[in-house]
Design a protein around this motif. Structure first.
Motif, PDB file in Angstrom:
ATOM      1  N   GLY A   1      20.325   0.596  -5.669  1.00 27.27           N
ATOM      2  CA  GLY A   1      19.052   1.287  -5.836  1.00 27.27           C
ATOM      3  C   GLY A   1      18.959   1.987  -7.179  1.00 27.27           C
ATOM      4  N   ASP A   2      20.067   2.591  -7.604  1.00 23.84           N
ATOM      5  CA  ASP A   2      20.096   3.251  -8.915  1.00 23.84           C
ATOM      6  C   ASP A   2      19.784   2.262 -10.030  1.00 23.84           C
ATOM      7  OD1 ASP A   2      20.922   5.795  -7.933  1.00 23.84           O
ATOM      8  OD2 ASP A   2      22.991   5.089  -7.836  1.00 23.84           O
ATOM      9  N   LEU A   3      20.476   1.126 -10.011  1.00 23.62           N
ATOM     10  CA  LEU A   3      20.292   0.126 -11.057  1.00 23.62           C
ATOM     11  C   LEU A   3      18.885  -0.462 -11.018  1.00 23.62           C
ATOM     12  CD1 LEU A   3      23.754  -1.659 -10.782  1.00 23.62           C
ATOM     13  CD2 LEU A   3      23.008  -0.142 -12.624  1.00 23.62           C
ATOM     14  N   ALA A   4      18.372  -0.706  -9.811  1.00 24.19           N
ATOM     15  CA  ALA A   4      17.013  -1.237  -9.678  1.00 24.19           C
ATOM     16  C   ALA A   4      15.994  -0.254 -10.237  1.00 24.19           C
ATOM     17  CB  ALA A   4      16.716  -1.560  -8.213  1.00 24.19           C
ATOM     18  N   ALA A   5      16.175   1.017  -9.924  1.00 24.12           N
ATOM     19  CA  ALA A   5      15.239   2.033 -10.409  1.00 24.12           C
ATOM     20  C   ALA A   5      15.261   2.114 -11.929  1.00 24.12           C
ATOM     21  CB  ALA A   5      15.585   3.387  -9.798  1.00 24.12           C
ATOM     22  N   SER A   6      16.446   2.036 -12.526  1.00 25.91           N
ATOM     23  CA  SER A   6      16.537   2.124 -13.984  1.00 25.91           C
ATOM     24  C   SER A   6      15.920   0.899 -14.646  1.00 25.91           C
ATOM     25  CB  SER A   6      17.990   2.297 -14.423  1.00 25.91           C
ATOM     26  OG  SER A   6      18.750   1.133 -14.182  1.00 25.91           O
ATOM     27  N   LEU A   7      16.091  -0.270 -14.027  1.00 26.48           N
ATOM     28  CA  LEU A   7      15.522  -1.494 -14.585  1.00 26.48           C
ATOM     29  C   LEU A   7      14.007  -1.542 -14.427  1.00 26.48           C
ATOM     30  CD1 LEU A   7      18.246  -4.007 -13.355  1.00 26.48           C
ATOM     31  CD2 LEU A   7      17.643  -3.566 -15.743  1.00 26.48           C
ATOM     32  N   ALA A   8      13.495  -0.904 -13.384  1.00 24.23           N
ATOM     33  CA  ALA A   8      12.049  -0.935 -13.115  1.00 24.23           C
ATOM     34  C   ALA A   8      11.300   0.188 -13.808  1.00 24.23           C
ATOM     35  CB  ALA A   8      11.803  -0.861 -11.606  1.00 24.23           C
ATOM     36  N   GLN A   9      11.999   1.182 -14.293  1.00 20.90           N
ATOM     37  CA  GLN A   9      11.371   2.412 -14.771  1.00 20.90           C
ATOM     38  C   GLN A   9      10.318   2.178 -15.848  1.00 20.90           C
ATOM     39  OE1 GLN A   9      14.167   5.391 -16.010  1.00 20.90           O
ATOM     40  NE2 GLN A   9      12.621   6.901 -16.474  1.00 20.90           N
ATOM     41  N   ALA A  10      10.579   1.256 -16.756  1.00 20.76           N
ATOM     42  CA  ALA A  10       9.674   1.067 -17.893  1.00 20.76           C
ATOM     43  C   ALA A  10       8.330   0.489 -17.483  1.00 20.76           C
ATOM     44  CB  ALA A  10      10.328   0.158 -18.932  1.00 20.76           C
ATOM     45  N   GLU A  11       8.260  -0.190 -16.339  1.00 22.32           N
ATOM     46  CA  GLU A  11       7.000  -0.839 -15.978  1.00 22.32           C
ATOM     47  C   GLU A  11       6.463  -0.476 -14.598  1.00 22.32           C
ATOM     48  OE1 GLU A  11       7.318  -5.130 -15.251  1.00 22.32           O
ATOM     49  OE2 GLU A  11       9.489  -4.970 -15.484  1.00 22.32           O
ATOM     50  N   ALA A  12       7.277   0.121 -13.731  1.00 20.59           N
ATOM     51  CA  ALA A  12       6.808   0.457 -12.389  1.00 20.59           C
ATOM     52  C   ALA A  12       5.718   1.516 -12.463  1.00 20.59           C
ATOM     53  CB  ALA A  12       7.968   0.943 -11.531  1.00 20.59           C
ATOM     54  N   ARG A  13       4.695   1.352 -11.644  1.00 19.42           N
ATOM     55  CA  ARG A  13       3.583   2.302 -11.666  1.00 19.42           C
ATOM     56  C   ARG A  13       3.775   3.424 -10.650  1.00 19.42           C
ATOM     57  NH1 ARG A  13       0.783   1.126  -7.144  1.00 19.42           N
ATOM     58  NH2 ARG A  13       0.846  -0.997  -6.293  1.00 19.42           N
TER      59      ARG A  13
ATOM     60  N   ASP B   1       0.842  -1.201   0.000  1.00 20.49           N
ATOM     61  CA  ASP B   1       0.000   0.000   0.000  1.00 20.49           C
ATOM     62  C   ASP B   1       0.880   1.254   0.000  1.00 20.49           C
ATOM     63  OD1 ASP B   1      -2.148   1.720   0.133  1.00 20.49           O
ATOM     64  OD2 ASP B   1      -2.386   1.532   2.311  1.00 20.49           O
ATOM     65  N   ILE B   2       1.534   1.499  -1.115  1.00 23.18           N
ATOM     66  CA  ILE B   2       2.458   2.628  -1.237  1.00 23.18           C
ATOM     67  C   ILE B   2       2.277   3.313  -2.585  1.00 23.18           C
ATOM     68  CG2 ILE B   2       4.229   1.701   0.314  1.00 23.18           C
ATOM     69  CD1 ILE B   2       5.726   0.684  -2.178  1.00 23.18           C
ATOM     70  N   ASP B   3       2.784   4.532  -2.685  1.00 22.31           N
ATOM     71  CA  ASP B   3       2.759   5.216  -3.981  1.00 22.31           C
ATOM     72  C   ASP B   3       4.141   5.722  -4.391  1.00 22.31           C
ATOM     73  OD1 ASP B   3       3.136   7.492  -2.403  1.00 22.31           O
ATOM     74  OD2 ASP B   3       1.077   8.207  -2.637  1.00 22.31           O
ATOM     75  N   LYS B   4       5.179   5.337  -3.633  1.00 21.97           N
ATOM     76  CA  LYS B   4       6.553   5.680  -4.001  1.00 21.97           C
ATOM     77  C   LYS B   4       7.523   4.843  -3.179  1.00 21.97           C
ATOM     78  CE  LYS B   4       5.906   9.811  -1.195  1.00 21.97           C
ATOM     79  NZ  LYS B   4       4.483   9.453  -1.016  1.00 21.97           N
TER      80      LYS B   4
ATOM     81  N   PRO C   1       7.090   6.067  -8.646  1.00 23.79           N
ATOM     82  CA  PRO C   1       8.497   6.480  -8.712  1.00 23.79           C
ATOM     83  C   PRO C   1       9.375   5.735  -7.708  1.00 23.79           C
ATOM     84  CG  PRO C   1       7.204   8.146  -7.586  1.00 23.79           C
ATOM     85  CD  PRO C   1       6.219   7.131  -8.105  1.00 23.79           C
ATOM     86  N   ILE C   2      10.602   5.451  -8.145  1.00 19.22           N
ATOM     87  CA  ILE C   2      11.612   4.851  -7.271  1.00 19.22           C
ATOM     88  C   ILE C   2      12.777   5.828  -7.234  1.00 19.22           C
ATOM     89  CG2 ILE C   2      13.122   2.863  -6.887  1.00 19.22           C
ATOM     90  CD1 ILE C   2      11.076   1.352  -8.818  1.00 19.22           C
ATOM     91  N   ILE C   3      13.031   6.366  -6.066  1.00 22.54           N
ATOM     92  CA  ILE C   3      13.968   7.478  -5.926  1.00 22.54           C
ATOM     93  C   ILE C   3      15.104   7.072  -5.005  1.00 22.54           C
ATOM     94  CG2 ILE C   3      14.201   9.887  -5.194  1.00 22.54           C
ATOM     95  CD1 ILE C   3      10.957   9.800  -5.532  1.00 22.54           C
TER      96      ILE C   3
END
Length: 355
Positions: free
Chosen positions: A65-77, A49-52, A79-81
């Motif tokens: 975290g940087d690499l995970a965010a870049s890999l997830a960017q195309a499909e994550a609903r 139950d989160i929005d970021k 933001p990953i910061i």
């Protein structure tokens, strides 16, 4: 004075007494181990139950975290910061998942921001081997992804990357990366067998690139999923090779950096640009790689393109990461320096304790 032969086994024993090469050998299996541990880890159901997602970390812990965010960017609903520093962002609230990642558990910037997060209603999780971070989390019943791998933090990358990717999947934010992990592990093993210390320089692209970078200033370019890999290369060249290095990102670099190729004129022959390329990048971005290469040639700047391997974004990213790790290792050997210690950082931390 001549620099060492990268085909002499005794050279690695002399300049790598702490065994950094062993960590490079183990990286493929560490990816498998970290993924399985994350699959087995107990996540509270309400963490979905989160929005970021906010990852707190520095250096070798933050890059996961940087690499995970870049890999997830195309499909994550959502933001990953990644937050590097002492201050927790003001948007942190009950709908935020805060992941504090610190190999030692004693990174002062990460601890400072995590302690601020403790005063919020955010959902929290720690990734660490121990230290103050683990103590704080245990005291408050916060889930801890704990692992035991003795290495410099930057050599424990799979434990800061794969768990975050896995948690994003288990929370329903991205698709299951198990097939990608299944592809990536043997691919990395194959890559390592082609560029490890036993492969002669005449057949070893990582050794050849290290030779090319010796006594030059490396500048690493990336884009999309390779943008944060470029950051990883830069930091590995800094920490392993004890060398100056910088990184830039497409397409932004085409709006400024390319204009700066002209001066100082004497730098052109001292710089080597490494372009980290993936066949998965957007067509227009790949065209930018080609045109930028033309601009580098016109400026008299040497460059080399390194391609990611495999079908999945994860395999493309991790193959480039591993290749860069080997290059930075070999460059350290050419500079006759131990790749493991980071004495400048140790000095800085000692001085900070006096402040």
């Amino acid at each position: 004075m001549t620099n060492p032969s990268l085909d002499d086994p005794q050279v690695f024993k002399r300049y790598d007494p702490e065994g950094m090469m062993n960590h490079l050998h183990r990286l493929p299996q560490l990816c498998q181990q970290a993924w399985q541990m994350a699959l087995d880890f107990k996540l509270p159901p309400d963490y979905a139950d989160i929005d970021k997602v906010l990852v707190l970390g520095m250096g070798g812990s933050a890059i996961g975290g940087d690499l995970a965010a870049s890999l997830a960017q195309a499909e994550a609903r959502l933001p990953i910061i990644v937050c590097r520093g002492y201050e927790l962002p003001g948007f942190t609230d009950a709908k935020t998942l805060v992941i504090a990642s610190s190999y030692s558990g004693n990174t002062e910037e990460t601890l400072a921001s995590f302690e601020q997060a403790l005063k919020t209603g955010a959902k929290k999780l720690a990734i660490t081997t121990g230290g103050r971070l683990k103590d704080l989390a245990q005291e408050r019943g916060i889930p801890i992804f704990s692992f035991d791998y003795q290495a410099p933090p930057r050599a424990a990358l799979p434990f800061s990357l794969l768990p975050i990717l896995c948690f994003l999947y288990r929370l329903g934010l991205i698709s299951d990366k198990s097939p990608a992990v299944a592809e990536t592990v043997p691919l990395l093993e194959g890559l390592s067998s082609r560029i490890d210390e036993t492969v002669p320089q005449s057949q070893n692209r990582a050794k050849q690139l290290a030779r090319r970078l010796y006594n030059r200033l490396p500048v690493v370019y990336g884009a999309g999923i390779t943008a944060e890999v470029a950051r990883r290369w830069k930091t590995q060249l800094n920490e392993n090779s004890k060398a100056w290095a910088f990184h830039e990102v497409f397409p932004e670099l085409n709006h400024n950096a390319v204009v700066g190729y002209q001066f100082p004129e004497e730098l052109a022959s001292r710089i080597v640009v490494v372009l980290l390329h993936s066949a998965l990048l957007a067509e227009r971005t790949q065209l930018r790689y080609l045109i930028t290469g033309q601009l580098l040639e016109r400026a008299g700047v040497s460059y080399q393109t390194i391609d990611g391997e495999g079908q999945s974004p994860l395999s493309q990213v991790m193959s480039l990461v591993l290749f860069g790790d080997y290059v930075s290792y070999y460059l350290a050997i050419l500079y006759k320096t131990d790749p493991s210690p980071v004495k400048a950082i140790d000095f800085l931390k000692q001085q900070l304790t006096k402040g």
